[in-house]
Motif scaffolding. Sequence first.
Motif, short mmCIF file in Angstrom:
data_model
loop_
_atom_site.label_atom_id
_atom_site.label_comp_id
_atom_site.label_asym_id
_atom_site.label_seq_id
_atom_site.Cartn_x
_atom_site.Cartn_y
_atom_site.Cartn_z
N GLN A 306 1.84 1.00 15.81
CA GLN A 306 2.00 0.91 14.07
C GLN A 306 0.63 0.97 13.51
O GLN A 306 0.29 1.65 12.60
CB GLN A 306 2.23 -0.80 14.13
CG GLN A 306 2.29 -1.01 12.58
CD GLN A 306 3.43 -0.42 11.70
OE1 GLN A 306 4.65 -0.33 12.24
NE2 GLN A 306 2.97 0.20 10.65
N HIS A 307 -0.67 0.60 14.47
CA HIS A 307 -2.10 0.98 13.97
C HIS A 307 -2.29 2.50 13.65
O HIS A 307 -2.68 2.90 12.54
CB HIS A 307 -2.92 0.32 15.03
CG HIS A 307 -4.50 0.79 14.40
ND1 HIS A 307 -5.15 -0.21 13.52
CD2 HIS A 307 -5.27 1.55 14.91
CE1 HIS A 307 -6.04 0.23 13.40
NE2 HIS A 307 -6.50 1.36 14.08
N ASP A 310 -0.18 3.35 10.61
CA ASP A 310 -0.98 3.05 9.24
C ASP A 310 -2.13 3.87 8.98
O ASP A 310 -2.59 4.10 7.79
CB ASP A 310 -1.37 1.49 9.52
CG ASP A 310 -0.35 0.62 9.62
OD1 ASP A 310 0.77 0.92 9.16
OD2 ASP A 310 -0.44 -0.45 9.90
N THR A 311 -3.02 4.36 10.14
CA THR A 311 -3.87 5.19 9.74
C THR A 311 -3.68 6.38 9.19
O THR A 311 -4.16 7.14 8.35
CB THR A 311 -4.93 5.44 10.98
OG1 THR A 311 -5.31 4.14 11.63
CG2 THR A 311 -6.06 6.45 10.89
N GLU A 314 -2.61 6.31 5.79
CA GLU A 314 -3.77 6.09 4.79
C GLU A 314 -4.48 7.39 4.60
O GLU A 314 -4.83 7.77 3.74
CB GLU A 314 -4.86 4.97 5.60
CG GLU A 314 -5.88 4.93 4.77
CD GLU A 314 -7.03 3.98 5.52
OE1 GLU A 314 -8.36 4.02 5.25
OE2 GLU A 314 -6.61 3.38 6.68
N THR A 322 2.51 13.10 9.66
CA THR A 322 2.85 11.69 9.36
C THR A 322 4.17 11.28 8.96
O THR A 322 4.66 10.32 9.54
CB THR A 322 1.92 11.33 8.11
OG1 THR A 322 0.38 11.51 8.34
CG2 THR A 322 2.00 9.98 7.75
N TYR A 326 6.49 8.67 11.11
CA TYR A 326 7.17 7.71 10.16
C TYR A 326 8.72 7.49 10.39
O TYR A 326 9.35 6.39 10.67
CB TYR A 326 6.85 7.88 8.84
CG TYR A 326 7.64 6.81 7.88
CD1 TYR A 326 7.33 5.59 7.73
CD2 TYR A 326 8.74 7.39 7.11
CE1 TYR A 326 7.88 4.53 6.93
CE2 TYR A 326 9.22 6.54 6.08
CZ TYR A 326 8.74 5.17 6.17
OH TYR A 326 9.47 4.32 5.33
#
Length: 400
Positions: A306-307, A310-311, A314, A322, A326
Amino acid sequence: MAGVPEKARYYLERAVPQLREFEAKSIFSPDEIRSLVRKRTDFEHLVLSPGNKPADWLNYVAWEKSLESLRTKRCRRLEVRTSSKHTGQGRVFGILERAVTRHPGNLDLWKEYLTYARDMKATKRYRKVMTRALRMHPAKPELWVIAGRRSAASGDMQAARGFFMRGARFCTRDATVWLEYARCEMEWLEKMDTRKGKKGGAEKAIKEQAVHSDDEIKLGGDDSDDDVDENGQLVLPDVDDSATKKVFDFDTTKTLESNPALDGAIPIAIFDIARKQGFFNATVAERFYELFANFTKVSTQSKIVQHALDTMVELYPNDSATCYCYIRQPLINVDPNAPSFPRALREALARLKSSLDTTTNKPQLAEKTASWMEGILSSEDLDSGIRTVLEYTHRTLPKP
């Protein structure tokens, strides 16, 4: 200065005692001995000639190794118990030493030298050769990875971290060392999770992590300005600096006693520092994501994955890499035959629909998704309803 024939004769004469042993103990026949002498003479003239190439040395080493293997089989069959294997190993080591001296810039020769020392369990020689190789080729990520993984395999994580962190300083053109460092730490977390259910396992794992931990990555807060260079990029601490603050001091160790996996802090730190480097992009981030997703037995995997996601959201919100990560996230660690798979697949397909509308590279995302679906469809015992849904979705994906 001696010519090629004189030099070749010098090295050939050093093998005479071994040849006499072959003859005295009938390990090889006289005709076979004459044949191997001719072959060895040809190799010596070839590698000593001015135009010799690294491949010539590698071929010579391969031949000597095959000869030693044949000698071992003959001795076993003839029940010759007094024939020493050290002579043959010594010749191979000698040839490899001459090879790296003659071609110090050739990485294949150094790798062969290291591989042979490892296979022969020549630990002291391996360490010396590895040190020389790293000094000669500090910018070659393969060598740092070999050194780090070798130390980790032997259980010395402190030394492994030292190799990876030094390698990360020298190898700044790509993410090879960083990815392998993260992989090594994930493997270590997996081992620690395995120990969790054993008596004393958690305490032992914590102790191993806490001792000599001044060569680990600092896990500062997001607003910390420590270890920032003049370009604003995070750098790794000096592993030789005894004043470096320990990551896992006594208080921290006490806090983490209930969690031998250390909450996944080190892989996250590696990823966070890697994102500040010049080589970092959406593709590299995806490789980190895939690496983390493969470690299904790590208890903190979902947090680490998840980290990373999230990066990516972002930094590269609409990149195909990405979007692909996802889409796949709901299906991580979910078996296609598990009862929870239909619900996870429904969520993934919903994400696919929304991502196709927002991504900046729709054909690439469709290609990645198609490849992932084909892997699931290859399962023979896949539920018919799920197969129908996946086949329909696969057909309706945008074409390049």
